[in-house]
Design a protein around this motif. Structure first.
Motif, PDB file in Angstrom:
ATOM      1  N   HIS A  18       0.835  -1.211   0.000  1.00 24.07           N
ATOM      2  CA  HIS A  18       0.000   0.000   0.000  1.00 24.07           C
ATOM      3  C   HIS A  18       0.867   1.257   0.000  1.00 24.07           C
TER       4      HIS A  18
ATOM      5  N   GLU B 100      -0.052  -7.920  10.138  1.00 20.63           N
ATOM      6  CA  GLU B 100      -0.835  -6.684   9.964  1.00 20.63           C
ATOM      7  C   GLU B 100       0.113  -5.506   9.849  1.00 20.63           C
ATOM      8  N   CYS B 101      -0.030  -4.765   8.765  1.00 21.65           N
ATOM      9  CA  CYS B 101       0.819  -3.588   8.586  1.00 21.65           C
ATOM     10  C   CYS B 101       0.548  -2.596   9.715  1.00 21.65           C
TER      11      CYS B 101
ATOM     12  N   HIS C 179      -1.441   1.155   8.345  1.00 19.43           N
ATOM     13  CA  HIS C 179      -2.864   1.329   8.027  1.00 19.43           C
ATOM     14  C   HIS C 179      -3.673   0.044   8.142  1.00 19.43           C
ATOM     15  N   GLY C 180      -3.060  -0.984   8.698  1.00 14.67           N
ATOM     16  CA  GLY C 180      -3.828  -2.168   9.054  1.00 14.67           C
ATOM     17  C   GLY C 180      -4.046  -3.205   7.969  1.00 14.67           C
TER      18      GLY C 180
ATOM     19  N   ARG D 252      -5.122  -9.627   2.431  1.00 15.40           N
ATOM     20  CA  ARG D 252      -6.464 -10.115   2.762  1.00 15.40           C
ATOM     21  C   ARG D 252      -7.413  -8.964   3.007  1.00 15.40           C
ATOM     22  N   THR D 253      -6.870  -7.779   3.249  1.00 12.81           N
ATOM     23  CA  THR D 253      -7.726  -6.606   3.433  1.00 12.81           C
ATOM     24  C   THR D 253      -7.127  -5.426   2.675  1.00 12.81           C
ATOM     25  N   LEU D 254      -7.989  -4.473   2.362  1.00  9.67           N
ATOM     26  CA  LEU D 254      -7.518  -3.183   1.887  1.00  9.67           C
ATOM     27  C   LEU D 254      -6.873  -2.471   3.099  1.00  9.67           C
ATOM     28  N   PRO D 255      -6.142  -1.382   2.964  1.00  3.94           N
ATOM     29  CA  PRO D 255      -5.965  -0.644   1.720  1.00  3.94           C
ATOM     30  C   PRO D 255      -4.924  -1.233   0.758  1.00  3.94           C
TER      31      PRO D 255
ATOM     32  N   TYR E  79      -3.779  -3.783  -2.081  1.00  2.00           N
ATOM     33  CA  TYR E  79      -4.503  -4.594  -3.067  1.00  2.00           C
ATOM     34  C   TYR E  79      -3.564  -5.361  -3.979  1.00  2.00           C
ATOM     35  N   GLN E  80      -2.262  -5.184  -3.794  1.00  2.00           N
ATOM     36  CA  GLN E  80      -1.302  -5.925  -4.615  1.00  2.00           C
ATOM     37  C   GLN E  80      -0.487  -6.860  -3.722  1.00  2.00           C
TER      38      GLN E  80
END
Lengths: 484, 105
Positions: free
Chosen positions: B46, B64-65, B68-69, B80-83, B85-86
């Motif tokens: 992200h 978990e980043c 921003h999670g 597995r979650t946004l933000p 997406y790659q």
């Protein structure tokens, strides 16, 4: 929302001060009233672990949700208050907020079972009437929780789920667990962390494959008490090839102390699905409206945000669409009206993450009486999203020399074969436009209203008729006395 | 060309532990997820923030980043979650007797 009043065509001649005093003059009468507080529970002001545990306990939640809340609270405490956006953010006092207020035992399915004063409030706001006339389902949230929820029986028979989020967690725990916070993680930002810790109410919508919900579903959010925090959580899943239009409205009484509304809204449009999400935000001018809204559109899916911001002291809201599937389409239509003492910091974000995706952002802001309207947007085309097309148009209209407009557009393009357009204009209501209309016998005030209506028309025409009428009426009210 | 890089012994990276490995300009996060070791690029797709400072969920096998999670699957590198997406790159892990090694291209 369907009630309308006739605005006189010719306004009486008033002094400038009288005209300024008239702005929003009927807000108190129409929306700004408040009820006596006959609550089942009202949390003391402030946020801590005990409050979060109490909310979870009240709702008899599963352990995983309780853990999610407590972890989110740690993120909230760890993250600094944002310093970008608006200087007004520094005025938010998290210790001066009631984080949970329970007005009724459960979400009722008949208005007759809703506590009388709460029902009267929604009657005055015209919600039951609108439900009878043109809605497929209604959710009404009063303070922290939903007090009424109903969905059309035919839709229910087709498998459409429309209920408040607390009930959904009890009755459809597996679907909620699968999608909850996957679009907006708790740690996304300080306000999403706060919402994740203390969320209560909001809507859960699931539309099965191929089902088209022809009439809108509506949620109405009402704050009644002073220094209140409302933290609803909405999750909408439109399964393959389905369609749903969700509309939300919101108002609150006017108090001297500030309230905080901080929602998290997650939309998931599966392949070929379409979701339209319309907001008519008309909070009183003592409400901080700090909301995180994000959608994902999979292959051939469409997500549209129609976002109208009229009220609040400060709104910071940038609905976003992640176009993750090929040929997905995202659309953001935004109107912001900033009057005296208001800052509308609105806009949108579109992320093209797949090939041949398309998007439009149309943002309009009107500022008057020293109000400030800001457009803040992001358009991103990721590597691999070849063949994508996007158009961003942001227009600002300043009605006097005391008001302010800012534009903060960001465009990031990591692919060559794309088509991106960006236009921005800032204009004043022109003397020549006014002169032209007045030469046809139209008063200066009416001429000014016509110009503003023409300015926002591309967006109001996208609203359902009943809301377009209401929106035009609200704008006219805001415009009353704007010619000094 | 694939190279085999020695990281540490299993005792030095017990279950629940993670560490940053820098090799030839690469930054790789190595994670012991309930006894199985995984290695992914130490970069949130992200906004390029580090992942090894985040929260490791051994049961879900995710990191978990901290910024921003965004949640990343340690087995596949997929978000597995946004933000985010790659996906981020993954690296094959070899356990040779007691030694953790990575295959790096």
């Amino acid at each position: 929302m369907s009630t309308t009043t006739n605005v006189p065509v010719t306004a009486p001649v008033l002094t400038e001060n009288e005209q300024l005093a008239q702005i929003n003059s009927d807000y108190t009468e129409r929306y700004g009233f408040h009820d006596a507080e006959n609550y089942l529970y009202k949390a003391p002001k402030g946020i801590n672990k005990e409050i979060v545990e109490k909310i979870s306990e009240f709702k008899s939640e599963p352990q995983w949700m309780r853990d999610f809340r407590l972890k989110a609270l740690e993120h909230f405490f760890a993250k600094p208050q944002p310093t970008w956006g608006s200087p007004m953010l520094a005025e938010v006092d998290y210790d001066d907020i009631h984080y949970f207020v329970r007005a009724s035992e459960r979400a009722e399915r008949s208005w007759d079972d809703v506590p009388e004063d709460v029902k009267n409030t929604f009657d005055r706001l015209g919600i039951p009437e609108a439900e009878r006339k043109f809605l497929s389902g209604v959710g009404a949230q009063y303070e922290s929780e939903v007090v009424y929820h109903q969905v059309n029986k035919d839709l229910e028979a087709q498998g459409v789920i429309f209920m408040d989020m607390d009930t959904a967690l009890r009755e459809h725990e597996e679907i909620v667990k699968q999608y909850f916070a996957t679009i907006i993680p708790a740690n996304d930002n300080k306000l999403s962390a706060l919402n994740s810790a203390v969320w209560s109410g909001g809507s859960f919508v699931y539309v099965p494959p191929g089902v088209k919900v022809e009439m809108p579903l509506q949620a109405y959010f009402r704050i009644n008490t002073e220094s209140m925090g409302q933290f609803e959580r909405t999750l909408i899943i439109a399964d393959e090839g389905s369609y749903v239009h969700y509309v939300e409205g919101c108002t609150a009484p006017t108090y001297s102390a500030n309230s905080l509304h901080s929602a998290v809204v997650e939309l998931i449009a599966k392949p070929g699905a379409r979701i339209r999400y319309t907001t008519v935000q008309n909070w009183s001018t003592n409400v901080f409206n700090l909301v995180t809204k994000r959608a994902v559109a999979e292959t051939d899916a469409t997500v549209e945000w129609v976002d109208c911001n009229l009220g609040s002291k400060l709104t910071m809201k940038y609905p976003s669409v992640y176009l993750t599937g090929e040929r997905a389409h995202g659309e953001i239509l935004s109107i912001a009206f900033a009057g005296k003492g208001q800052h509308q910091d609105a806009g949108g974000k579109i992320i093209h993450a797949a090939p041949n995706t398309t998007s439009n952002i149309f943002a309009k802001s009107i500022s008057k009486d020293g109000g400030r309207g800001s457009y803040r947007g992001l358009l991103e085309i990721a590597k691999g999203a070849h063949g994508s097309k996007s158009k961003v148009v942001c227009d600002a209209l300043l009605l006097d020399e005391f008001s302010r407009s800012d534009t903060y557009p960001t465009i990031r393009i990591s692919e060559d074969d794309v088509n991106v357009g960006h236009e921005a204009t800032v204009s004043k209501v022109g003397e020549d436009q006014l002169f032209y209309l007045m030469s046809h016998g139209i008063s200066e005030e009416e001429a000014s209203k016509l110009i503003v209506n023409g300015f926002i028309e591309p967006i109001t025409k996208e609203l359902p008729m009943e809301y377009a009428v209401e929106m035009n009426r609200l704008i006219e009210l805001q415009m009353e006395g704007s010619i000094g | 060309m694939t190279e085999i890089v020695d990281i540490c012994t299993l005792q030095d990276l017990p279950p629940g532990a993670m560490r940053l490995v820098e090799y030839d300009g690469l930054e790789i996060g190595v994670f012991n997820c309930a006894g199985t070791v995984y290695a992914i690029e130490d970069r949130c797709s992200h906004d390029d923030g580090p992942l090894v400072e985040g929260i490791l969920d051994q049961q879900a096998c995710t990191i978990e980043c901290p910024r921003h999670g965004a949640l990343f699957d340690l087995k596949t590198g997929n978000p597995r979650t946004l933000p985010a997406y790659q996906p981020v790159d993954t690296f094959p892990v070899i356990i040779d007797n007691d030694l953790i090694k990575l295959e790096v291209e």
